[in-house]
Design a protein around this motif. Structure first.
Motif, short mmCIF file in Angstrom:
data_model
loop_
_atom_site.label_atom_id
_atom_site.label_comp_id
_atom_site.label_asym_id
_atom_site.label_seq_id
_atom_site.Cartn_x
_atom_site.Cartn_y
_atom_site.Cartn_z
N GLN A 160 3.77 62.97 53.48
CA GLN A 160 4.78 64.15 53.94
C GLN A 160 5.68 64.58 52.86
N VAL A 161 6.17 63.44 52.14
CA VAL A 161 7.28 63.84 51.14
C VAL A 161 6.51 64.50 49.98
N ALA A 162 5.26 64.55 49.55
CA ALA A 162 4.55 65.16 48.57
C ALA A 162 4.36 66.59 49.18
N GLN A 163 4.01 66.57 50.38
CA GLN A 163 3.71 67.89 50.83
C GLN A 163 5.11 68.82 50.92
N GLU A 164 6.12 67.95 51.14
CA GLU A 164 7.40 68.70 51.26
C GLU A 164 8.05 69.17 49.83
N LEU A 165 7.55 68.27 48.95
CA LEU A 165 8.06 68.64 47.50
C LEU A 165 7.06 69.84 46.66
N LEU A 166 5.87 69.78 47.14
CA LEU A 166 4.96 71.03 46.98
C LEU A 166 5.44 72.22 47.52
N ALA A 167 5.97 72.18 48.73
CA ALA A 167 6.50 73.51 49.37
C ALA A 167 7.56 73.76 48.71
N PHE A 168 8.39 72.81 48.17
CA PHE A 168 9.72 73.23 47.65
C PHE A 168 9.68 74.05 46.41
N VAL A 169 8.31 73.40 45.60
CA VAL A 169 8.27 74.01 44.15
C VAL A 169 7.32 75.27 44.26
#
Length: 86
Positions: free
Chosen positions: A19-28
């Motif tokens: 979930q954190v990885a998906q959020e960071l990918l969305a952020f960038v």
């Protein structure tokens, strides 16, 4: 060992990390490319992925050495917008 045994705790930690990885990918801005290998991304996208990976460690301070080196004008502009959001 917990990961090999697939305990409830290990599964929960894996879900949280994903979930954190998906959020960071969305952020960038790379969430639509989450299933692509890093080598298939453009150079600029790889640089953004590097920033997301660094942010995954939850640092208090993130120092970037020449973050726009090798980027074209469009990639540099995208990075600048992203940097303002940090």
């Amino acid at each position: 060992w917990a990961a090999l045994a697939r305990t409830a705790k290990a599964r929960r930690e894996l879900t949280e990390a994903s979930q954190v990885a998906q959020e960071l990918l969305a952020f960038v801005g790379l969430d639509r490319r989450a299933d692509m290998p890093a080598g298939a991304l453009t150079y600029g996208q790889q640089r953004l992925l590097e920033v997301a990976r660094a942010m995954a460690a939850n640092p208090r301070l993130l120092l970037l050495d020449e973050p726009a080196a090798g980027l074209n004008a469009i990639e540099t502009e995208h990075l600048a917008v992203f940097a303002v959001l940090l």
